[in-house]
Design a protein around this motif. Structure first.
Motif, PDB file in Angstrom:
ATOM      1  N   ALA A   1      -0.528   3.819  -6.078  1.00  0.00           N
ATOM      2  CA  ALA A   1      -0.668   4.214  -4.672  1.00  0.00           C
ATOM      3  C   ALA A   1      -0.048   3.227  -3.695  1.00  0.00           C
ATOM      4  CB  ALA A   1      -2.148   4.392  -4.325  1.00  0.00           C
TER       5      ALA A   1
ATOM      6  N   ASP B   1       3.382   0.119   1.776  1.00  0.00           N
ATOM      7  CA  ASP B   1       3.110   1.539   1.932  1.00  0.00           C
ATOM      8  C   ASP B   1       1.955   1.929   0.997  1.00  0.00           C
ATOM      9  OD1 ASP B   1       3.770   4.252   2.867  1.00  0.00           O
ATOM     10  OD2 ASP B   1       4.358   4.586   0.783  1.00  0.00           O
ATOM     11  N   TYR B   2       0.980   2.667   1.527  1.00  0.00           N
ATOM     12  CA  TYR B   2      -0.176   3.073   0.724  1.00  0.00           C
ATOM     13  C   TYR B   2      -0.352   4.585   0.800  1.00  0.00           C
ATOM     14  CZ  TYR B   2      -4.832   3.320  -1.285  1.00  0.00           C
ATOM     15  OH  TYR B   2      -5.911   3.621  -2.080  1.00  0.00           O
ATOM     16  N   LEU B   3      -0.400   5.239  -0.362  1.00  0.00           N
ATOM     17  CA  LEU B   3      -0.561   6.681  -0.447  1.00  0.00           C
ATOM     18  C   LEU B   3      -2.028   7.072  -0.329  1.00  0.00           C
ATOM     19  CD1 LEU B   3       1.845   7.457  -3.429  1.00  0.00           C
ATOM     20  CD2 LEU B   3       2.231   8.055  -1.033  1.00  0.00           C
TER      21      LEU B   3
ATOM     22  N   THR C   1       0.563  12.255   2.059  1.00  0.00           N
ATOM     23  CA  THR C   1       0.245  11.453   3.237  1.00  0.00           C
ATOM     24  C   THR C   1       0.141   9.983   2.873  1.00  0.00           C
ATOM     25  OG1 THR C   1      -0.985  13.319   4.188  1.00  0.00           O
ATOM     26  CG2 THR C   1      -1.388  11.142   5.131  1.00  0.00           C
ATOM     27  N   ASP C   2       0.789   9.125   3.671  1.00  0.00           N
ATOM     28  CA  ASP C   2       0.706   7.687   3.441  1.00  0.00           C
ATOM     29  C   ASP C   2       0.629   6.943   4.761  1.00  0.00           C
ATOM     30  OD1 ASP C   2       3.332   8.595   3.880  1.00  0.00           O
ATOM     31  OD2 ASP C   2       4.240   6.872   2.916  1.00  0.00           O
TER      32      ASP C   2
ATOM     33  N   TYR D   1       1.494   2.894   6.455  1.00  0.00           N
ATOM     34  CA  TYR D   1       2.419   1.801   6.172  1.00  0.00           C
ATOM     35  C   TYR D   1       2.388   0.748   7.270  1.00  0.00           C
ATOM     36  CZ  TYR D   1       5.248   4.467   9.509  1.00  0.00           C
ATOM     37  OH  TYR D   1       5.673   5.147  10.624  1.00  0.00           O
TER      38      TYR D   1
END
Length: 377
Positions: A295, A323-325, A330-331, A333
């Motif tokens: 993620a 960046d994080y999912l 949808t993410d 950052y």
């Protein structure tokens, strides 16, 4: 009679199935919405600025694309793509309805794809995806002087893309200038090649933009969008032509991807130009992308640009990001970049301009940081 009737029915069904197979088609609606809160230190002569910033990891866009199976491995294809600013709702790319892409063509599994319309060039298609630009325009050259982040797209083009032959893909494009009596005025042409095998990828290409024959039309009348969007190269808007050569490569080592790229850009002067000596830009960049978990990913990169010929500017830029999912679509950052400029840009002292964001600093340094969210559909 029964045999004749059954044969007729069988023939009719077969014909219907054949027609159905040949007439298979699909249309897809897709898009990206990307926005964030940005802080800029040194913005247009002011020490600080807070603003909403649209399209930070990906440009906000919506589009339609589709294909129709024509049989024999041949399909009709099209794509229409609009870019917009999520903060204001205004269409980008000079307020065009489909400013990002608009093309139609034929795709063959054997001979490749031939498309006509407003399109990206081979360098954007083949080289850009294996550079740090895959993450954000933060990593582009100052003011995107070499079209690293596709500031320029190309009108009235014909483009051919080959199938993948053992990992090799070729691409060629020609854009019509459309000036009566001066066929070459405003034309664009470009070629590129890419190779991908396992963890290794490399690509290279060349782009030529004719900026308009000054005797046949006004300078700047061309099939290409403008590249003169910031103080980095605005002194060279009267160039006769722009020539760009670029090469890039990347290697995947487990969860880490490392890559490097180099470009040489030549803004060519003639008697109608406001500058007398060709302006040349050498740009080199390196990056490392770490997929920390499924993620979360982190990236860092360095970009160095040196101008010579008409001016002598130098630009050092460092960027980091994460960046994080939250889901597959949808993410969230965070991005930050610092640039220092020195020397002259052709109009005076060089100004720092981070990546392709084209925000003039009014100073020799600039810091930019963004926290944002992206949703894809």
């Amino acid at each position: 009679m029964n045999r004749i009737t059954l044969s007729a029915i069988s023939l009719a069904v077969t014909s219907m199935l054949s027609f159905s197979a040949h007439a298979q088609s699909s249309v897809t609606l897709y898009g990206i919405v990307d926005t964030g809160l940005a802080y800029v230190h040194n913005s247009d002569g002011h020490s600080s600025q807070w603003k909403m910033s649209s399209g930070n990891l990906s440009q906000s866009e919506w589009g339609l694309k589709g294909s129709e199976d024509l049989g024999g491995g041949l399909s009709a294809v099209f794509q229409l793509e609009n870019g917009f600013d999520i903060g204001t709702g205004i269409a980008q790319q000079n307020s065009r309805l489909f400013g990002r892409q608009a093309f139609v063509g034929l795709a063959s599994t054997q001979f490749g794809t031939l498309t006509f319309g407003r399109q990206y060039d081979p360098l954007s298609d083949l080289v850009q995806p294996i550079t740090a630009d895959q993450f954000s325009g933060f990593f582009a050259s100052p003011g995107d002087v070499d079209n690293y982040d596709s500031s320029a797209r190309f009108n009235n083009t014909a483009k051919w893309t080959s199938p993948s032959w053992g990992g090799v893909t070729l691409e060629a494009m020609y854009g019509f200038g459309g000036v009566a009596g001066a066929t070459g005025s405003g034309q664009t042409w470009s070629v590129g090649a890419a190779y991908a095998q396992g963890p290794f990828s490399v690509a290279a290409g060349y782009l030529h933009i004719d900026n308009g024959n000054a005797q046949a039309t006004t300078r700047g009348t061309t099939s290409a969008d403008t590249l003169f969007n910031s103080p980095v190269n605005s002194a060279y808007a009267s160039a006769r032509a722009i020539n760009i050569a670029r090469i890039g490569g990347q290697y995947v080592i487990g969860p880490v991807t490392v890559g490097a790229a180099y470009s040489f850009t030549d803004y060519v002067a003639d008697a109608a130009s406001s500058f007398g000596t060709n302006e040349k830009y050498h740009n080199g960049s390196v990056f490392a992308l770490w997929q920390v978990t499924s993620a979360f990913s982190a990236i860092a990169g360095y970009n160095y640009t040196k101008a010579n010929g008409d001016s002598s500017a130098k630009y050092h830029q460092v960027n980091v990001g994460g960046d994080y999912l939250l889901s597959k679509r949808t993410d969230v950052y965070v991005m930050a970049g610092y640039q220092h400029a020195s020397g002259s840009n052709g109009d005076g002292p060089a100004q720092a301009v981070i990546g392709s964001f084209d925000i003039p600093s009014g100073a020799n340094s600039q810091i930019m940081a963004i926290v944002g969210m992206r949703h894809r559909f």
